[in-house]
Write an enzyme that holds these catalytic residues in place. Structure first.
Site, PDB file in Angstrom:
ATOM      1  N   TYR A 109       0.851  -1.204   0.000  1.00  0.00           N
ATOM      2  CA  TYR A 109       0.000   0.000   0.000  1.00  0.00           C
ATOM      3  C   TYR A 109       0.880   1.245   0.000  1.00  0.00           C
ATOM      4  CZ  TYR A 109      -3.250   3.612   1.477  1.00  0.00           C
ATOM      5  OH  TYR A 109      -3.999   4.760   1.536  1.00  0.00           O
ATOM      6  N   GLU A 197      -3.559   7.457  -4.314  1.00  0.00           N
ATOM      7  CA  GLU A 197      -3.527   6.206  -3.560  1.00  0.00           C
ATOM      8  C   GLU A 197      -3.284   5.039  -4.502  1.00  0.00           C
ATOM      9  OE1 GLU A 197      -7.165   4.387  -1.874  1.00  0.00           O
ATOM     10  OE2 GLU A 197      -6.154   4.474   0.061  1.00  0.00           O
TER      11      GLU A 197
END
Ligand code: ADP
Ligand code: MG
Length: 388
Positions: A109, A197
């Site tokens: 992530y 993101e």
């Protein structure tokens, strides 16, 4: 403003961040056609809606043949995709992205956002990719690295090493990570992003770092200097009432309560919402008609408020500073006649020419409940909605 994954990935590519090859399609045939430009044995068909969690809702499918691409595209296009982020109403899928399949060894992530507390660009990195970062933050916060970049010295090589260490990337992968961080930072500043993101960022089986998903948001106040980005606005992804409001320069945000609010000035709008809550009900919206509210704007504002089926009453709270209260009163009367308001209407006016404004409202023959101050207005609308 947000982008679709395929648009965000084009930007990532432009700035040198690694992505797989892919093509966007609006028909099953176009999707099948994409294979000609892709160089892998597996493909992924991905529904293009702004909300995440598409995988869980059946909006991301790994396939092997052209026929499967066609049938998955056929299934997804025109479907209403419900994911944990769309709410129960879901979103209509109008485009699919056909991408080369990536042989995934690890899912990581990585995101960037503006840290409002210290006013800097911040990075968030975690080894727990592919999951909701909120869940990781709640359950295993030690697996998340967060830091922000000092704008005076800018991004430094040690920032890249820091992220690589947190993601357990070594050797050449650590180098790739450094390059990726630099590319993302450049993109973030150049385009006035508010969020990037990458979830997941993957390590492939042949040790390549790749952005497999991409979410990108931009600072609306800076869009005037990014015409290329502004053109990508997809109004299908926005609330229809909010789109309508923006046409008339009204700041409108739909909320879950049942008291519609029409207010001038964002601060007054906030306090109006607060005082409704204080007296036990919830506002149906935030609505700032602005300093120069005209009759047309007030009418449009009424229409937008009334288009929300939850609205059981309306509170108009206007402070006439630059605006004159009599002009506002005329606007309210005209709008009330035109839109046929079928719910209780409480009006609180204050400021320049307030007496004249009140007289106009009283003599209009409309069923308007006049209020003297903010507290009185909130009490009256709550009582009216509750039938007291
Ligand atoms: P969402 O976050 O909306 O569910 P993602 O793009 O993150 O959508 O995809 C969900 C999952 O599907 C990823 O975590 C990954 O495991 C898999 N996936 C997505 N794109 C690819 C790809 N190109 N190759 C292989 N797997 C993929
Ligand atoms: Mg994702």
């Amino acid at each position: 403003m947000n982008l679709h994954e395929y648009e965000a990935k084009a930007l990532l590519k432009e700035f040198g961040a690694p992505t797989a090859n892919g093509h966007v399609a609006t028909t099953p045939d176009e999707a099948a056609e994409a294979v000609k430009h892709l160089d892998t044995g597996t493909y992924v068909v991905k529904a293009q809606i702004h909300a995440g969690g598409r995988g869980k809702g059946g909006g991301v499918k790994l396939v092997k043949t052209v026929d499967e691409i066609r049938s998955e595209a056929d299934r997804m296009l025109g479907m209403t995709l419900v994911t944990p982020q769309t709410g129960p109403e879901g979103r209509l899928v109008r485009k699919v992205y056909v991408e080369e399949g990536s042989p995934i060894a690890r899912e990581l992530y990585l995101s960037m956002l503006v840290d409002r507390a210290d006013g800097r660009v911040a990075f968030v990195a975690s080894t727990e990719g592919g999951m909701d970062i909120e869940t990781v933050a709640a359950e295993t916060p030690e697996k998340i690295l967060t830091f922000s970049v000092d704008p005076a010295s800018g991004l430094q090589p040690f920032h890249g090493r820091k992220v690589a260490a947190a993601l357990k990337l070594e050797g050449d992968l650590a180098k790739q990570c450094g390059k990726l961080i630099a590319a993302l930072y450049k993109l973030f500043l150049a385009k006035d992003c508010s969020l990037i993101e990458i979830n997941p960022l993957v390590v492939t089986e042949d040790d390549q770092l790749r952005c497999l998903d991409a979410k990108m948001s931009f600072d609306d106040n800076a869009l005037f200097r990014h015409k290329d980005i502004a053109e990508l606005r997809d109004i299908h992804e926005e609330d229809p009432a909010e789109v309508e409001a923006s046409k008339y320069d009204l700041s409108y945000v739909k909320l879950d309560g049942d008291i519609g609010c029409m207010v001038n000035g964002a601060g007054l709008a906030m306090s109006t919402m607060d005082i409704i809550k204080l007296y036990g009900r919830e506002p149906a919206n935030f609505l700032d008609v602005g300093g120069g509210a005209t009759k047309e704007k007030v009418t449009e504002a009424f229409k937008i408020i009334l288009s929300d089926e939850n609205v059981k009453g309306i509170l108009v709270n206007i402070f006439g500073g630059i605006m004159r209260c009599d002009v506002i009163a005329e606007g309210i009367i005209a709008a009330a006649k035109e839109t046929n308001i079928g719910v209780p209407l409480v009006v609180r006016l204050e400021g320049t020419n307030v007496e004249k404004g009140k007289e106009l409202l009283a003599g209009s023959g409309l069923d308007i409940i006049a209020a003297d101050d903010l507290e009185d207005a909130a009490k009256k609308i709550v009582a009216a909605v509750e039938g007291k």
